[in-house]
Design a protein around this motif. Structure first.
Motif, PDB file in Angstrom:
ATOM      1  N   ARG A   1       9.230   3.428   2.653  1.00  0.00           N
ATOM      2  CA  ARG A   1       9.321   4.785   2.558  1.00  0.00           C
ATOM      3  C   ARG A   1       9.174   5.474   3.844  1.00  0.00           C
ATOM      4  NH1 ARG A   1      11.505   5.054  -1.148  1.00  0.00           N
ATOM      5  NH2 ARG A   1      11.213   7.154  -1.513  1.00  0.00           N
TER       6      ARG A   1
ATOM      7  N   SER B   1       7.997   8.418   4.199  1.00  0.00           N
ATOM      8  CA  SER B   1       6.740   9.113   4.353  1.00  0.00           C
ATOM      9  C   SER B   1       5.538   8.299   3.702  1.00  0.00           C
ATOM     10  CB  SER B   1       6.609  10.451   3.658  1.00  0.00           C
ATOM     11  OG  SER B   1       5.732  11.169   3.605  1.00  0.00           O
TER      12      SER B   1
ATOM     13  N   ILE C   1       2.521   8.105   3.565  1.00  0.00           N
ATOM     14  CA  ILE C   1       1.481   8.773   3.195  1.00  0.00           C
ATOM     15  C   ILE C   1       1.498   9.657   1.856  1.00  0.00           C
ATOM     16  CG2 ILE C   1      -0.427  10.516   3.538  1.00  0.00           C
ATOM     17  CD1 ILE C   1      -0.588   7.979   5.334  1.00  0.00           C
ATOM     18  N   ASP C   2       2.787  10.329   1.638  1.00  0.00           N
ATOM     19  CA  ASP C   2       3.097  10.665   0.513  1.00  0.00           C
ATOM     20  C   ASP C   2       3.208   9.707  -0.485  1.00  0.00           C
ATOM     21  OD1 ASP C   2       3.243  13.242   1.591  1.00  0.00           O
ATOM     22  OD2 ASP C   2       5.466  13.129   2.072  1.00  0.00           O
ATOM     23  N   HIS C   3       3.603   8.618  -0.325  1.00  0.00           N
ATOM     24  CA  HIS C   3       3.797   7.490  -1.391  1.00  0.00           C
ATOM     25  C   HIS C   3       2.555   7.259  -1.739  1.00  0.00           C
ATOM     26  CE1 HIS C   3       5.380   4.113  -3.504  1.00  0.00           C
ATOM     27  NE2 HIS C   3       4.578   3.339  -2.887  1.00  0.00           N
TER      28      HIS C   3
ATOM     29  N   GLU D   1       8.771   9.301  -7.377  1.00  0.00           N
ATOM     30  CA  GLU D   1       8.666  10.865  -7.082  1.00  0.00           C
ATOM     31  C   GLU D   1       9.233  11.669  -8.282  1.00  0.00           C
ATOM     32  OE1 GLU D   1       9.274   8.344  -3.252  1.00  0.00           O
ATOM     33  OE2 GLU D   1      10.140   8.231  -5.118  1.00  0.00           O
TER      34      GLU D   1
ATOM     35  N   TYR E   1      -0.217   9.151  -1.899  1.00  0.00           N
ATOM     36  CA  TYR E   1      -0.707  10.377  -2.628  1.00  0.00           C
ATOM     37  C   TYR E   1       0.050  10.274  -4.112  1.00  0.00           C
ATOM     38  CZ  TYR E   1      -3.703  12.785   0.823  1.00  0.00           C
ATOM     39  OH  TYR E   1      -4.616  13.146   1.660  1.00  0.00           O
ATOM     40  N   GLU E   2       1.214   9.841  -4.106  1.00  0.00           N
ATOM     41  CA  GLU E   2       2.011   9.950  -5.612  1.00  0.00           C
ATOM     42  C   GLU E   2       1.579   8.840  -6.283  1.00  0.00           C
ATOM     43  OE1 GLU E   2       5.635   9.713  -3.721  1.00  0.00           O
ATOM     44  OE2 GLU E   2       5.769  11.762  -3.215  1.00  0.00           O
TER      45      GLU E   2
ATOM     46  N   CYS F   1      -6.396   9.280   2.262  1.00  0.00           N
ATOM     47  CA  CYS F   1      -5.728   9.867   1.091  1.00  0.00           C
ATOM     48  C   CYS F   1      -6.922  10.196   0.001  1.00  0.00           C
ATOM     49  CB  CYS F   1      -4.680   8.891   0.644  1.00  0.00           C
ATOM     50  SG  CYS F   1      -3.473   8.962   1.842  1.00  0.00           S
TER      51      CYS F   1
END
Length: 330
Positions: free
Chosen positions: A208, A210, A212-214, A185, A216-217, A271
């Motif tokens: 994690r 989140s 989904i955020d992982h 992050e 995307y990152e 994603c």
């Protein structure tokens, strides 16, 4: 520690890595001055002792055991002193390593995972490679052994950083492998897109909150057409679509989402990743993850049902690991 990065900055001249060049020095400086880490002084002292030994004449990054050795062996006294210094960095979780014929039998046989992952990867020669959650850097060294232009590991653990720097000292600066004591992050993202050809996330997603955020990152650090290698805990399809442990999973509190493989494929496609496929599915054995003299605490055997190793001690499906490979669109 800062001298580790002196040659790193020259690798960040590409326009898409300019935000890294601008923002990472301050982030790394902050990470290397944490408050409340009582172990850091003794790790740094031990690292200074390691630096009294000369750079190794021989190293091997392409064998199951990542090894460094002198042209002539150390004396018995030197070897005993080195072994004692290496023990300061307990626990050694990812490996194995050999340092001047001292075998560091780590908790994980990380070479087994690499054997499962490697046949399904693109050629790493000349590529920029990013390894998220790299631990002590074992897989990063294996990647570096294949001739990438740049291999960067990311993990916030200062113990893992020091373990990596032990090997970096002996291997020397000619291998372009670097460790950032940060989180995914914290990594800057260019408005022009990612710069890495291959990004690894192995053993991170289920930690994690989140996921989904992982994903995307991870995707944000990849160039167009780049390759994502995602290894994570999953549940058997017979269990259902998703497991969210009520409290602990295999005695770990920081486990949040364990999808089935079909569900994970949906996450990756949702994603925006393409060519999504599961290339390996393997249940972790007590031979692959176990206590050793270099990691003396409880390990997998203590976290499984003693009557049925197909279940965790909580009654969930035992650790099953999927290796997913996919790409960003061209």
């Amino acid at each position: 520690m800062k001298q580790h990065y002196e040659s790193f900055w020259t690798h960040l001249e590409e326009e898409r890595l300019q935000p890294w060049r601008e923002q990472l020095p301050a982030l790394i400086d902050d990470a290397l001055h944490p408050e409340g880490n009582g172990n850091l002084p003794r790790w740094l002292e031990a690292l200074q002792q390691i630096r009294l030994y000369p750079q190794a004449h021989n190293f091997n990054l392409n064998a199951d055991t990542v090894s460094v050795a002198e042209g002539s062996p150390l004396s018995a006294e030197q070897k005993a002193a080195l072994r004692q210094t290496l023990r300061v960095f307990h626990p050694w979780r990812k490996g194995p390593y050999s340092v001047h014929d001292i075998f560091i039998d780590t908790e994980w046989r990380s070479d087994w995972k690499w054997q499962r992952v490697r046949p399904h990867l693109a050629d790493l020669r000349g590529r920029k490679v990013l390894d998220i959650g790299c631990g002590s850097g074992y897989h990063l060294w294996r990647m570096a052994g294949e001739g990438p232009q740049l291999a960067v590991g990311v993990d916030p653990s200062l113990l893992f950083l020091n373990q990596f720097l032990v090997m970096k000292h002996f291997i020397g600066p000619q291998v372009p492998a670097y460790f950032l004591p940060l989180t995914l992050e914290q990594l800057p993202v260019s408005t022009k897109g990612g710069a890495f050809d291959t990004v690894f996330s192995m053993g991170v997603l289920y930690h994690r909150r989140s996921p989904i955020d992982h994903i995307y990152e991870l995707k944000a650090q990849l160039r167009a057409g780049g390759e994502l290698v995602l290894e994570t805990l999953v549940v058997p399809e017979s269990f259902g679509q998703l497991l969210v442990p009520e409290d602990r999973y295999a005695q770990m509190r920081n486990v949040w989402f364990l999808p089935s493989v079909p569900e994970l494929e949906i996450w990756l496609r949702r994603c925006g990743l393409v060519n999504v496929r599961c290339v390996d599915l393997d249940q972790t054995s007590i031979e692959e993850q176990r206590s050793t003299e270099w990691m003396e605490w409880n390990s997998l055997q203590s976290f499984l049902d003693p009557q049925d190793h197909n279940k965790t001690i909580e009654g969930y499906p035992a650790p099953l690991r999927a290796v997913m490979v996919c790409n960003t669109p061209q």
